[in-house]
Design a protein around this motif. Structure first.
Motif, PDB file in Angstrom:
ATOM      1  N   GLU A 109      21.232  75.227 143.813  1.00 19.81           N
ATOM      2  CA  GLU A 109      21.355  74.344 143.032  1.00 19.81           C
ATOM      3  C   GLU A 109      20.814  72.969 142.921  1.00 19.81           C
ATOM      4  O   GLU A 109      20.147  72.567 142.003  1.00 19.81           O
ATOM      5  CB  GLU A 109      22.603  74.537 142.304  1.00 19.81           C
ATOM      6  CG  GLU A 109      23.126  75.911 141.638  1.00 19.81           C
ATOM      7  CD  GLU A 109      24.327  75.604 140.804  1.00 19.81           C
ATOM      8  OE1 GLU A 109      24.467  76.342 140.013  1.00 19.81           O
ATOM      9  OE2 GLU A 109      25.312  75.071 141.389  1.00 19.81           O
ATOM     10  N   ASN A 110      21.568  72.146 143.934  1.00 18.54           N
ATOM     11  CA  ASN A 110      20.887  70.884 144.257  1.00 18.54           C
ATOM     12  C   ASN A 110      19.376  70.726 144.527  1.00 18.54           C
ATOM     13  O   ASN A 110      18.895  69.800 143.946  1.00 18.54           O
ATOM     14  CB  ASN A 110      21.873  70.268 145.337  1.00 18.54           C
ATOM     15  CG  ASN A 110      23.058  70.072 145.142  1.00 18.54           C
ATOM     16  OD1 ASN A 110      23.856  70.407 144.043  1.00 18.54           O
ATOM     17  ND2 ASN A 110      23.912  69.843 146.434  1.00 18.54           N
ATOM     18  N   THR A 113      18.115  70.830 140.768  1.00 19.70           N
ATOM     19  CA  THR A 113      18.327  69.398 140.312  1.00 19.70           C
ATOM     20  C   THR A 113      17.567  68.480 140.868  1.00 19.70           C
ATOM     21  O   THR A 113      17.019  67.481 140.028  1.00 19.70           O
ATOM     22  CB  THR A 113      19.884  68.992 140.496  1.00 19.70           C
ATOM     23  OG1 THR A 113      20.678  70.143 140.044  1.00 19.70           O
ATOM     24  CG2 THR A 113      20.148  68.044 139.809  1.00 19.70           C
ATOM     25  N   THR A 114      17.102  68.313 142.214  1.00 21.12           N
ATOM     26  CA  THR A 114      16.258  67.476 142.764  1.00 21.12           C
ATOM     27  C   THR A 114      14.914  67.583 142.839  1.00 21.12           C
ATOM     28  O   THR A 114      14.109  66.983 143.488  1.00 21.12           O
ATOM     29  CB  THR A 114      16.940  66.657 144.244  1.00 21.12           C
ATOM     30  OG1 THR A 114      16.606  68.116 144.880  1.00 21.12           O
ATOM     31  CG2 THR A 114      18.173  66.652 144.167  1.00 21.12           C
ATOM     32  N   ALA A 121      18.951  66.831 147.819  1.00 18.74           N
ATOM     33  CA  ALA A 121      19.657  67.805 147.697  1.00 18.74           C
ATOM     34  C   ALA A 121      20.946  67.989 148.830  1.00 18.74           C
ATOM     35  O   ALA A 121      22.119  68.250 148.605  1.00 18.74           O
ATOM     36  CB  ALA A 121      18.889  69.253 147.694  1.00 18.74           C
ATOM     37  N   ALA A 124      23.340  65.269 148.116  1.00 17.63           N
ATOM     38  CA  ALA A 124      24.125  65.432 146.796  1.00 17.63           C
ATOM     39  C   ALA A 124      25.236  66.606 147.200  1.00 17.63           C
ATOM     40  O   ALA A 124      26.284  66.726 146.716  1.00 17.63           O
ATOM     41  CB  ALA A 124      23.304  65.865 145.786  1.00 17.63           C
ATOM     42  N   TYR A 125      24.780  67.266 148.306  1.00 17.72           N
ATOM     43  CA  TYR A 125      25.920  68.340 148.782  1.00 17.72           C
ATOM     44  C   TYR A 125      27.379  67.747 148.923  1.00 17.72           C
ATOM     45  O   TYR A 125      28.302  68.395 148.893  1.00 17.72           O
ATOM     46  CB  TYR A 125      25.252  69.159 149.929  1.00 17.72           C
ATOM     47  CG  TYR A 125      26.431  70.282 150.395  1.00 17.72           C
ATOM     48  CD1 TYR A 125      26.054  71.763 149.869  1.00 17.72           C
ATOM     49  CD2 TYR A 125      27.334  70.242 151.197  1.00 17.72           C
ATOM     50  CE1 TYR A 125      26.660  72.819 150.240  1.00 17.72           C
ATOM     51  CE2 TYR A 125      28.232  71.159 151.593  1.00 17.72           C
ATOM     52  CZ  TYR A 125      27.779  72.507 151.157  1.00 17.72           C
ATOM     53  OH  TYR A 125      28.688  73.480 151.404  1.00 17.72           O
ATOM     54  N   GLY A 128      27.313  64.100 145.679  1.00 16.64           N
ATOM     55  CA  GLY A 128      27.057  64.270 144.206  1.00 16.64           C
ATOM     56  C   GLY A 128      26.013  63.555 143.966  1.00 16.64           C
ATOM     57  O   GLY A 128      25.218  63.039 144.699  1.00 16.64           O
ATOM     58  N   PHE A 129      25.508  63.164 142.503  1.00 15.03           N
ATOM     59  CA  PHE A 129      24.446  62.843 142.160  1.00 15.03           C
ATOM     60  C   PHE A 129      24.489  61.271 141.249  1.00 15.03           C
ATOM     61  O   PHE A 129      23.650  60.848 140.740  1.00 15.03           O
ATOM     62  CB  PHE A 129      23.541  63.752 141.195  1.00 15.03           C
ATOM     63  CG  PHE A 129      23.122  65.059 141.832  1.00 15.03           C
ATOM     64  CD1 PHE A 129      22.087  65.151 142.306  1.00 15.03           C
ATOM     65  CD2 PHE A 129      24.031  66.256 141.677  1.00 15.03           C
ATOM     66  CE1 PHE A 129      21.462  66.178 142.796  1.00 15.03           C
ATOM     67  CE2 PHE A 129      23.404  67.416 142.177  1.00 15.03           C
ATOM     68  CZ  PHE A 129      22.257  67.443 142.897  1.00 15.03           C
ATOM     69  N   ARG A 139      25.471  58.975 150.502  1.00 13.98           N
ATOM     70  CA  ARG A 139      24.562  60.323 150.761  1.00 13.98           C
ATOM     71  C   ARG A 139      23.570  59.993 151.980  1.00 13.98           C
ATOM     72  O   ARG A 139      23.275  60.951 152.626  1.00 13.98           O
ATOM     73  CB  ARG A 139      23.483  60.283 149.330  1.00 13.98           C
ATOM     74  CG  ARG A 139      24.176  61.168 148.249  1.00 13.98           C
ATOM     75  CD  ARG A 139      23.190  61.806 147.121  1.00 13.98           C
ATOM     76  NE  ARG A 139      22.681  60.317 146.656  1.00 13.98           N
ATOM     77  CZ  ARG A 139      22.931  59.893 145.449  1.00 13.98           C
ATOM     78  NH1 ARG A 139      24.204  60.331 144.935  1.00 13.98           N
ATOM     79  NH2 ARG A 139      22.543  59.005 144.715  1.00 13.98           N
TER      80      ARG A 139
END
Length: 155
Positions: A109-110, A113-114, A121, A124-125, A128-129, A139
């Motif tokens: 999913e990340n 999103t990226t 990604a 963000a795992y 987050g974003f 990050r």
């Protein structure tokens, strides 16, 4: 795109939870990597960083009050989305294969999103974003740890 991954997760976890127990954790990493199109060694590196490969790890010390469960340290913020698949905190702790699949699903999913930026990604795992400088720093630090773990396990 989110519906696509929800459907993917549903099929994957139905197979895992329906008595199709995979004893060998390496096979779980390979299966999850194939299903979610993420590198198996990267998943293994994340598990090493997150829990030091401890399948029953629980971390309840997050600053936001959340907890992390199992091998891939799945954050409790995901529990509501996992509820329709009957995945609870105890399942994440006692079933490392399900935990790996959920971790791979989150990473996939990340990646969406990226827009395919693997290291964004991965960062963000863990963090987050958010665009806050403190989160961006977290990050970068996490990515460095995962890269280091990849080297240790033989990228």
């Amino acid at each position: 795109m989110r519906k696509h991954f929800q459907a993917f997760l549903s099929v994957a976890l139905t197979l895992t939870l329906s008595g199709h127990a995979i004893a060998d954790i390496d096979n779980c990493f390979m299966e999850a990597a194939g299903r979610y199109k993420v590198p198996a060694k990267l998943l293994k590196a994340i598990a090493l960083v997150e829990s030091n490969n401890k399948t029953d790890a629980i971390n309840g010390k997050n600053s936001d009050g959340s907890r992390d469960y199992g091998l891939m340290q799945i954050n409790s913020q995901h529990l509501e989305r996992l509820q329709p698949y009957r995945i609870t905190a105890p399942v994440l702790v006692r079933d490392p294969c399900t935990n790996i699949h959920v971790g791979a699903w989150i990473l996939a999913e990340n990646l969406v999103t990226t827009k395919g930026n693997l290291w964004a990604a991965v960062g963000a795992y863990n963090a987050g974003f958010s665009t806050k400088p403190k989160v961006q720093k977290a990050r970068r630090k996490y990515v460095a740890k995962v890269r280091n773990a990849l080297q240790r396990i033989g990228e």
